[in-house]
Write an enzyme that holds these catalytic residues in place. Sequence first.
Site, mmCIF file in Angstrom:
data_model
loop_
_atom_site.group_PDB
_atom_site.id
_atom_site.type_symbol
_atom_site.label_atom_id
_atom_site.label_comp_id
_atom_site.label_asym_id
_atom_site.label_seq_id
_atom_site.Cartn_x
_atom_site.Cartn_y
_atom_site.Cartn_z
ATOM 1 N N THR A 43 11.212 -73.679 -5.258
ATOM 2 C CA THR A 43 12.339 -75.087 -5.286
ATOM 3 C C THR A 43 13.635 -73.375 -5.027
ATOM 4 O OG1 THR A 43 12.537 -73.511 -7.896
ATOM 5 C CG2 THR A 43 11.542 -75.926 -7.077
ATOM 6 N N VAL A 45 16.711 -72.819 -5.716
ATOM 7 C CA VAL A 45 18.057 -72.233 -6.411
ATOM 8 C C VAL A 45 17.291 -71.037 -6.551
ATOM 9 C CG1 VAL A 45 18.957 -72.113 -8.341
ATOM 10 C CG2 VAL A 45 19.503 -74.335 -7.123
ATOM 11 N N CYS A 46 16.322 -70.857 -7.498
ATOM 12 C CA CYS A 46 14.741 -70.248 -8.272
ATOM 13 C C CYS A 46 14.786 -69.228 -6.785
ATOM 14 C CB CYS A 46 14.254 -70.369 -8.849
ATOM 15 S SG CYS A 46 14.122 -71.885 -9.667
ATOM 16 N N THR A 47 14.778 -69.335 -6.091
ATOM 17 C CA THR A 47 14.238 -68.570 -4.898
ATOM 18 C C THR A 47 15.741 -67.380 -4.372
ATOM 19 O OG1 THR A 47 13.102 -70.043 -3.093
ATOM 20 C CG2 THR A 47 13.667 -68.385 -1.936
ATOM 21 N N LEU A 50 16.333 -64.566 -7.142
ATOM 22 C CA LEU A 50 15.093 -63.796 -7.921
ATOM 23 C C LEU A 50 15.174 -62.915 -6.468
ATOM 24 C CD1 LEU A 50 13.420 -65.736 -10.132
ATOM 25 C CD2 LEU A 50 11.332 -64.734 -9.225
#
Length: 213
Positions: A43, A45-47, A50
Amino acid sequence: MATLRLGDIAPDFTQESSQGPIRFHEWAGDSWVILFSHPADFTPVCTTELGRTAALGGEFARRGVKPIAISVDPVDKHQQWIADINETQNTTVNFPILADADRKVSELYDLIHPNASATATVRSVFFIDPKKTVRATLTYPASTGRNFDELLRVVDSLQLTDSHKVATPADWKDGDDVVIVPSLQDPAELKERFPKGWNAVRPYLRVTPQPNK
């Protein structure tokens, strides 16, 4: 489980991760830990989050902090996603991502908020000190990426309080003036801890240069 509160002991657990099984308290050792949840692999935003965590690896290490991420995706999907993060964010993910497919950890840390999503974890952050105590928490919706400069600022503030008995005022950044905690009243200790002195704007508001600078 009820929502974790400040001062609670962070629950221990054993769970699979992108780096093999994690026994949380054993893995944490005597380090600070930032445990942060993300809604799902692959996804946008998560990418970015992290990738940012990986890029800040040196900053976390300098503060004695271990980052660890969690979502309800399985290990094999995490591994595929890590390769994608490394490529798109031009970094190397070298911290573990918990594979909480059975939701064991998500339930311990109250990461599933049904009114937001019945299947994905919210964006929560737990700041955990070396005694395994929850010192601060932040929670965001899936659509809002976290400010990682703020995460580091919170760690700096907590560590300053522990080591120097000061608190950090509004909008404080590392190097700015701080305030002496109200509980510190002994004149001899005040003089020893703050040789540069302080400005008592009010009896309860004593401003002093950041002691470790």
